[in-house]
Design an enzyme around this catalytic site. Structure first.
Site, PDB file in Angstrom:
ATOM      1  N   GLU A 176       4.270  -4.189   3.053  1.00 40.24           N
ATOM      2  CA  GLU A 176       3.524  -5.393   3.478  1.00 40.24           C
ATOM      3  C   GLU A 176       2.028  -5.201   3.216  1.00 40.24           C
ATOM      4  O   GLU A 176       1.196  -5.366   4.127  1.00 40.24           O
ATOM      5  CB  GLU A 176       3.811  -5.739   4.943  1.00 40.24           C
ATOM      6  CG  GLU A 176       5.266  -6.092   5.162  1.00 40.24           C
ATOM      7  CD  GLU A 176       5.573  -6.855   6.455  1.00 40.24           C
ATOM      8  OE1 GLU A 176       4.713  -6.940   7.329  1.00 40.24           O
ATOM      9  OE2 GLU A 176       6.715  -7.354   6.562  1.00 40.24           O
ATOM     10  N   GLU A 301      13.477  -5.941   4.435  1.00 39.60           N
ATOM     11  CA  GLU A 301      13.473  -6.237   5.875  1.00 39.60           C
ATOM     12  C   GLU A 301      14.003  -7.649   6.050  1.00 39.60           C
ATOM     13  O   GLU A 301      13.498  -8.588   5.422  1.00 39.60           O
ATOM     14  CB  GLU A 301      12.064  -6.143   6.462  1.00 39.60           C
ATOM     15  CG  GLU A 301      11.559  -4.721   6.558  1.00 39.60           C
ATOM     16  CD  GLU A 301      10.183  -4.604   7.211  1.00 39.60           C
ATOM     17  OE1 GLU A 301       9.846  -5.447   8.067  1.00 39.60           O
ATOM     18  OE2 GLU A 301       9.457  -3.662   6.845  1.00 39.60           O
TER      19      GLU A 301
HETATM   20  O1  AHR Z   1      10.206  -4.722  11.500  1.00 44.57           O
HETATM   21  C1  AHR Z   1       9.025  -4.852  12.217  1.00 44.57           C
HETATM   22  C2  AHR Z   1       7.813  -5.097  11.318  1.00 44.57           C
HETATM   23  O2  AHR Z   1       7.981  -6.284  10.618  1.00 44.57           O
HETATM   24  C3  AHR Z   1       7.587  -4.073  10.234  1.00 44.57           C
HETATM   25  O3  AHR Z   1       6.888  -2.973  10.679  1.00 44.57           O
HETATM   26  C4  AHR Z   1       6.778  -4.842   9.234  1.00 44.57           C
HETATM   27  O4  AHR Z   1       6.981  -4.371   7.917  1.00 44.57           O
HETATM   28  C5  AHR Z   1       7.220  -6.270   9.441  1.00 44.57           C
HETATM   29  O5  AHR Z   1       6.144  -7.128   9.603  1.00 44.57           O
END
Ligand code: AHR
Length: 513
Positions: A176, A301
């Site tokens: 990110e 994610e």
């Molecule tokens: O999964 C929680 C958070 O969500 C992670 O650390 C980040 O990559 C995303 O914003």
């Protein structure tokens, strides 16, 4: 809504191999995930193996988790791997600024993570620190892990107890980086990616698959500008050094984890179904620059993100997990299978006690969530050949996300739809596996499944369902939501009629004649 809903399966129309990595997971140093979820320490009374919680290992082993991403998340871009090696009493105590300034004792580091991966049978995926680290630091971590010969770093690994290299293949270069990983523009990030990537080497037969930070949800500009910049300025790197590009997509919440109305159920599943547009949209842009698909699309994610459970710390992201979350997981996995030609890996956030967890632990107890059972049910798809699955079921919810939803789950304002039945199909050695979700929270469906060519005579059916749309497992009642025992159904050639309870997930498997 009609009670009979129709789907068609075309076993002769292959899509691509369901990469086993589509069933991957993610574990970050966040809340109660690593400590005490996975790592309880060598002095703990809780049953463990070298500090790793036995109950978690035992629960995860049967899932055959293909890959596990670590140590973050946002945590990754502040993590310095040297903090987590060597004698534990000498490891520094750090803070975890992204997650409530929690204390980070570094007792769980590279060796412990590898031991955990080996215990559950998963391949490790390391997220490297680009945001606050240096190319040299990342280069050294790779050499420490992967070099089989003699060097100061490989010898240090041996002195720390690992004679053989870890053979870590998947390396994320930042996380990110448009946000917590450094607040960069795509061009800034592409420049840094190329720089860091230059120093990530292949050692002793382990070919690194380097994974670049992809977009947040439907941020098409991130993808276009990253690839454009790579194409113009970093052709040397683009051609052979970009193996993966990782998007993140959280469908967010509607209501809370356990308190929601029928319409909030539908709203959440509709936002989950929007992941299809995220996959096709980003792949379409990537194809303009990479038509042979040498760079793989990854969703590293994904999942639901509910308000934190009352009484738990805000920064720990602890949430309960109901049959609604299970339906989100199932329809998301189905979407991945249906796009097996476009998406290579996907990691649910997160493994234990955080967001859409597979397991919840408290004290010495460990329970399986409804989402856990979905991964069990969907296992036969791993590595099989995805074949065309067409849902002709009616659309039961149109999602045009509100401003607020757009912000919280980053979907476009473009319309997207939820059908009464979502699903996917795959073939392996003549066995057809079909999974279907009845996405309606209160109305059962009679599924009319037509096979286009080929016939089935006997089908094994396994269902995950619940009496109540809010059903979930607790430490007091750990088996409220669990897989029903398999049943055998008789099929009539190319037609199968199956009862799908409201808000349920069903797997059908049979030998194709
Ligand atoms: O999964 C929680 C958070 O969500 C992670 O650390 C980040 O990559 C995303 O914003």
């Amino acid at each position: 809504m009609e009670t009979v809903q129709r789907v068609v399966v075309l076993p002769q129309e292959p899509i691509g191999q369901v990469s086993p990595y589509l069933h991957g997971h993610f574990a970050e140093h966040l809340g109660d995930l690593i400590y005490p979820g996975i790592y309880v320490g060598e002095q703990a009374d809780i049953p463990h193996t070298n500090g790793l919680r036995n109950a978690v290992i035992e629960a995860l082993r049967p899932l055959q988790i293909p890959v596990l991403r670590w140590p973050g998340g946002c945590f990754a871009d502040g993590y310095h791997w040297r903090d987590g090696i060597g004698p534990r009493e000498r490891r520094p105590l750090r803070l975890n600024p992204n997650w409530g300034m929690a204390e980070e004792p570094n007792s769980f580091g590279t060796h412990e993570f590898i031991a955990f991966c080996r215990a559950i049978g998963a391949e490790p995926y390391f997220a490297g620190n680009l945001g606050s680290g240096t190319p040299a630091e990342l280069r050294d971590w790779v050499e420490y892990c992967n070099f089989a010969g003699r060097s100061a770093l490989a010898d240090e690994r041996r002195a720390n107890g690992a004679e053989e290299p870890f053979h870590v293949r998947f390396w994320g270069i930042g996380n990110e980086n448009w946000g917590c990983g450094g607040n960069m523009s795509p061009e800034e990030y592409a420049g840094l990616y190329s720089r860091f990537r230059t120093f990530v080497h292949n050692y002793s037969g382990t070919r690194v698959e380097a994974i670049a930070c992809g977009p947040n949800g439907n941020d098409w500009q991130w993808t276009r500008r990253f690839f454009e910049h790579m194409a113009r300025h970093h052709t040397h790197c683009r051609l052979n050094s970009l193996q993966g590009f990782a998007a993140h997509y959280y469908c967010g919440s509607a209501g809370t984890a356990t308190d929601y109305t029928e319409s909030q159920w539908l709203e959440l599943l509709t936002k989950a179904a929007a992941i299809e547009g995220i996959i096709t949209g980003h792949r379409r842009i990537m194809d303009e620059y990479d038509p042979k698909r040498a760079c793989k699309l990854i969703v590293d994610e994904w999942g639901t993100w509910h308000p934190v459970e009352p009484g738990k710390p805000e920064s720990g992201l602890y949430q309960q997990n109901t049959i609604r979350d299970a339906c989100v997981a199932a329809l998301t996995l189905d979407t991945f299978h249906n796009h097996a030609d476009k998406v290579f890996m996907a990691n649910l956030a997160q493994l234990v006690n955080v967001l859409q967890a597979l397991l919840l632990v408290e004290g010495d107890r460990c329970i399986q969530t409804p989402t856990y059972h979905v991964f069990r049910l969907y296992q036969p798809h791993q590595g099989a050949q995805a074949v065309r699955f067409l849902s002709q079921a009616e659309v039961i919810s149109h999602g045009e996300a509100s401003e607020e939803q757009c912000r919280s789950c980053s979907v476009d304002r473009q319309p997207f739809a939820l059908q009464a039945v979502h699903g996917s199909a795959s073939m392996r050695n003549g066995t057809l596996c079909v999974t279907v979700v009845n996405t309606h929270p209160t109305q059962p469906v009679e599924l009319d499944l037509e096979l286009y060519q080929g016939k089935l005579t006997e089908v094994e059916k396994v269902t995950l369902a619940a009496q109540d749309m809010h059903a979930h497992n607790t430490f007091a009642h750990p088996n409220t939501v669990q897989l029903a025992p398999p049943q055998t159904l008789k099929a009539r050639d190319q037609r199968l009629r199956v009862q799908l309870p409201a808000g349920s997930i069903t797997r059908l498997m049979g030998q194709l004649g």
